[in-house]
Design a protein around this motif. Structure first.
Motif, short mmCIF file in Angstrom:
data_model
loop_
_atom_site.label_atom_id
_atom_site.label_comp_id
_atom_site.label_asym_id
_atom_site.label_seq_id
_atom_site.Cartn_x
_atom_site.Cartn_y
_atom_site.Cartn_z
N ALA A 170 49.02 44.37 45.16
CA ALA A 170 47.99 45.32 45.58
C ALA A 170 48.09 45.63 47.06
N SER A 171 48.35 44.60 47.85
CA SER A 171 48.48 44.78 49.29
C SER A 171 49.68 45.65 49.61
N ASP A 172 50.77 45.47 48.89
CA ASP A 172 51.97 46.25 49.11
C ASP A 172 51.73 47.73 48.82
N MET A 173 50.94 48.02 47.81
CA MET A 173 50.70 49.41 47.42
C MET A 173 49.68 50.11 48.30
N TYR A 174 48.65 49.38 48.74
CA TYR A 174 47.50 50.04 49.35
C TYR A 174 47.24 49.67 50.81
N LEU A 175 48.08 48.86 51.41
CA LEU A 175 47.94 48.54 52.82
C LEU A 175 49.28 48.72 53.51
N ASN A 176 49.21 49.00 54.80
CA ASN A 176 50.41 49.12 55.63
C ASN A 176 50.34 48.04 56.69
N ASN A 177 51.15 46.98 56.49
CA ASN A 177 51.08 45.82 57.38
C ASN A 177 49.66 45.26 57.46
N PRO A 381 53.02 44.47 39.86
CA PRO A 381 54.02 44.87 40.86
C PRO A 381 55.07 45.84 40.35
N LYS A 382 55.30 45.88 39.04
CA LYS A 382 56.34 46.76 38.51
C LYS A 382 55.82 48.14 38.13
N THR A 383 54.59 48.21 37.62
CA THR A 383 54.08 49.49 37.14
C THR A 383 53.18 50.21 38.14
N GLY A 384 52.72 49.49 39.16
CA GLY A 384 51.81 50.10 40.11
C GLY A 384 50.39 50.25 39.59
N VAL A 385 50.06 49.59 38.49
CA VAL A 385 48.72 49.68 37.90
C VAL A 385 47.81 48.64 38.53
N LEU A 386 46.68 49.09 39.05
CA LEU A 386 45.65 48.20 39.58
C LEU A 386 44.61 48.00 38.49
#
Length: 529
Positions: A170-177, A381-386
């Protein structure tokens, strides 16, 4: 009519079609679909798909969907319950033996199988007219090529940072650093784009069967959940007969339990037993009666509302005049009542609601949600589904009708609304905001019918929310009114954020004019032509 010396929005009028949503991206896409020859359902699905990209804390394809539909502008209202179910391996005994005496909103056990995609495809099969892939194309473009983060969305995004940081995917998809995007930032979601492309190509099967389902189940098991690919395959939305109640000659329609729409109807049944017409719409007496109706309606909801396929829910009794008369005995005008047990479940402000009416007067009332901000905070992490955390609506009490159980739907907060009168659909509406929604429904409808407000004024009007003994009030409630409410025995608190958000489209049965309003507390807009 609004005061043009004050900041605000005007009603949006049209003759051919109208859309109202909490995202300008979604409203524009829906209007484009209508102008391209699509109908209201096509436009609603396209708009919702976009919001699942651009408003990721509010909604997503890992969430649920409910809809009310009045085709051709008639009084025949049809409903769809697209809420997901608990995995078949999850039991109350399992939770209790592992130290859970109540649901944890960030636990994988609060994640019910997402119902939204199944709901969209079933709605499209029954009511849609365009190719399903064309309806998802605008959302895919936003996810793949980027969208601009809007102002309210950026605020809500920032509020979810702590939750997102707990889950690497989730952090990888929706946060930048580790940081959320500011308003005006371009954001892309390539993994979600790839999943949406697969759904556009293969429909429901792409999400609930095969590789994507296996990947989602694996990610949930890795987080400690009990989900299996078979739970995804077994997911199915249900077409349901709406429940309704009468208010000033109007029939107000809601999805039946497991949804909390019955709570709004119980509130209206209570309020119509009082003379609201002569009260100040923003005054203490009106807000007091609304708070007391909410107190009793939520007490009722918390006692009875559950999945009717797994528990006995006495819907007919709860909507009866006799029951409303019984509840009114517990209201002492001018005095706050006992709030014990009248909690609304959660004071969050999430979910997206949208409504569309087309040239044939097909009216669609459509709501989609992850429940709390960014749902469970757990992503694949693979599908991007939250994933949503709708299972937080369960209780862990084997003697309660809403106790968690295999394949069971939880008590659900999202509620679309539809109003008919004289054989025609006259109002398609909804108010977002989790537990607040029944109060929001009662508030905007009585604003129109008791106080003569137009759809935009009804939405803009200051709000209050009585939840478990605390009466939250927005900035627009005057100090003198607050003092009167305090004298009645209410414990007041300022809202941390505006309460909920709503959209409405009224259909004039005589002229055919469409009047649309959209929430000023959000980023969206109403568009008509």
């Amino acid at each position: 009519m609004r005061n043009f010396y004050k900041a605000g929005r005007s009603v949006t009028y049209g003759l051919t079609g109208a859309v109202a949503s909490s995202s300008p991206h979604a409203s524009q896409a829906a209007l484009s679909i209508l102008k391209a020859g699509g109908n209201a359902m096509d436009a609603a699905i396209a708009a919702c798909a976009i919001q699942c990209v651009v408003d990721p804390m509010q909604t997503g394809i890992g969430g649920d969907c409910f809809a009310l539909v009045a085709m051709g502008g008639g009084s025949q209202v049809e409903g769809l319950n697209g809420s997901g179910k608990a995995p078949m391996a999850l039991t109350a005994d399992y939770l209790l033996s592992n130290g859970f005496d109540k649901m944890d909103p960030t636990s994988p056990h609060a994640i019910t199988v997402p119902g939204a995609i199944d709901a969209w495809t079933r709605l499209h099969e029954k009511y849609g007219s365009m190719d399903f892939a064309d309806l998802l194309a605008p959302a895919i473009d936003c996810a793949e090529n980027g969208f601009v983060v809007t102002q309210r969305t950026s605020v809500d995004w920032e509020m979810g940072v702590a939750k997102l940081l707990k889950n690497p995917a989730a952090s990888d998809m929706y946060l930048n650093n580790g940081k959320p995007p500011a308003a005006g930032t371009i954001w892309r979601l390539p993994k979600l784009a790839a999943t949406l492309k697969a759904i556009a190509k293969k429909g429901r099967a792409a999400f609930y069967e095969g590789d994507l389902a296996a990947q989602m189940a694996d990610s949930l098991k890795a987080a400690g959940g009990l989900h299996e690919a078979e739970d995804f395959a077994a997911t199915g939305a249900d077409f349901v007969a709406p429940i309704h109640s009468e208010y000033q000659g109007h029939q107000v329609h809601q999805i039946p339990p497991n949804g909390q729409g019955i709570t709004a109807l119980i509130m209206l049944n209570i309020l119509k037993r009082f003379d609201l017409d002569g009260l100040d719409p923003n005054g203490a007496q009106r807000l007091h009666l609304e708070a007391e109706a909410a107190r009793l309606a939520y007490l009722t909801r918390n006692k009875y509302v559950a999945d009717p396929t797994k528990a006995d829910v006495p819907t007919e009794m709860l909507l009866s005049d006799e029951f409303a008369d019984h509840l009114c005995k517990y209201i002492e005008v001018g005095k706050a009542g006992d709030p014990t047990g009248a909690n609304a479940l959660e004071r969050h402000r999430d979910t997206v609601y949208l409504t569309v009416v087309d040239k044939d007067r097909n009216a669609v009332s459509f709501i989609n949600s992850l429940f709390q901000g960014f749902g469970s905070g757990i992503a694949c992490p693979k599908t991007g589904v939250l994933f949503q955390n709708r299972g937080f609506g369960f209780v862990v009490d084997p003697d309660h009708p809403n106790c968690v159980a295999p394949g069971k739907r939880p008590m659900h907060t999202i509620i679309p609304g539809m109003v008919t009168k004289g054989g025609k659909a006259v109002l398609s509406y909804g108010v977002m905001g989790g537990g607040y929604q029944p109060v929001g429904h009662a508030h905007v409808l009585t604003n129109i019918w008791n106080y003569g407000m137009d759809v935009q004024e009804a939405i803009d009007s200051p709000r209050a929310f009585y939840d478990g003994g605390i009466l939250e009030v927005e900035e627009g409630v005057p100090a003198s009114v607050r003092a009167e409410l305090t004298a009645m025995g209410y414990q007041l608190a300022d809202t941390s954020m505006p309460l909920g958000g709503g959209q409405m489209i009224a259909i004039d049965a005589n002229t055919g004019v469409l009047s649309a309003g959209s929430e000023s507390r959000k980023d969206g807009c109403a568009i008509a032509y």
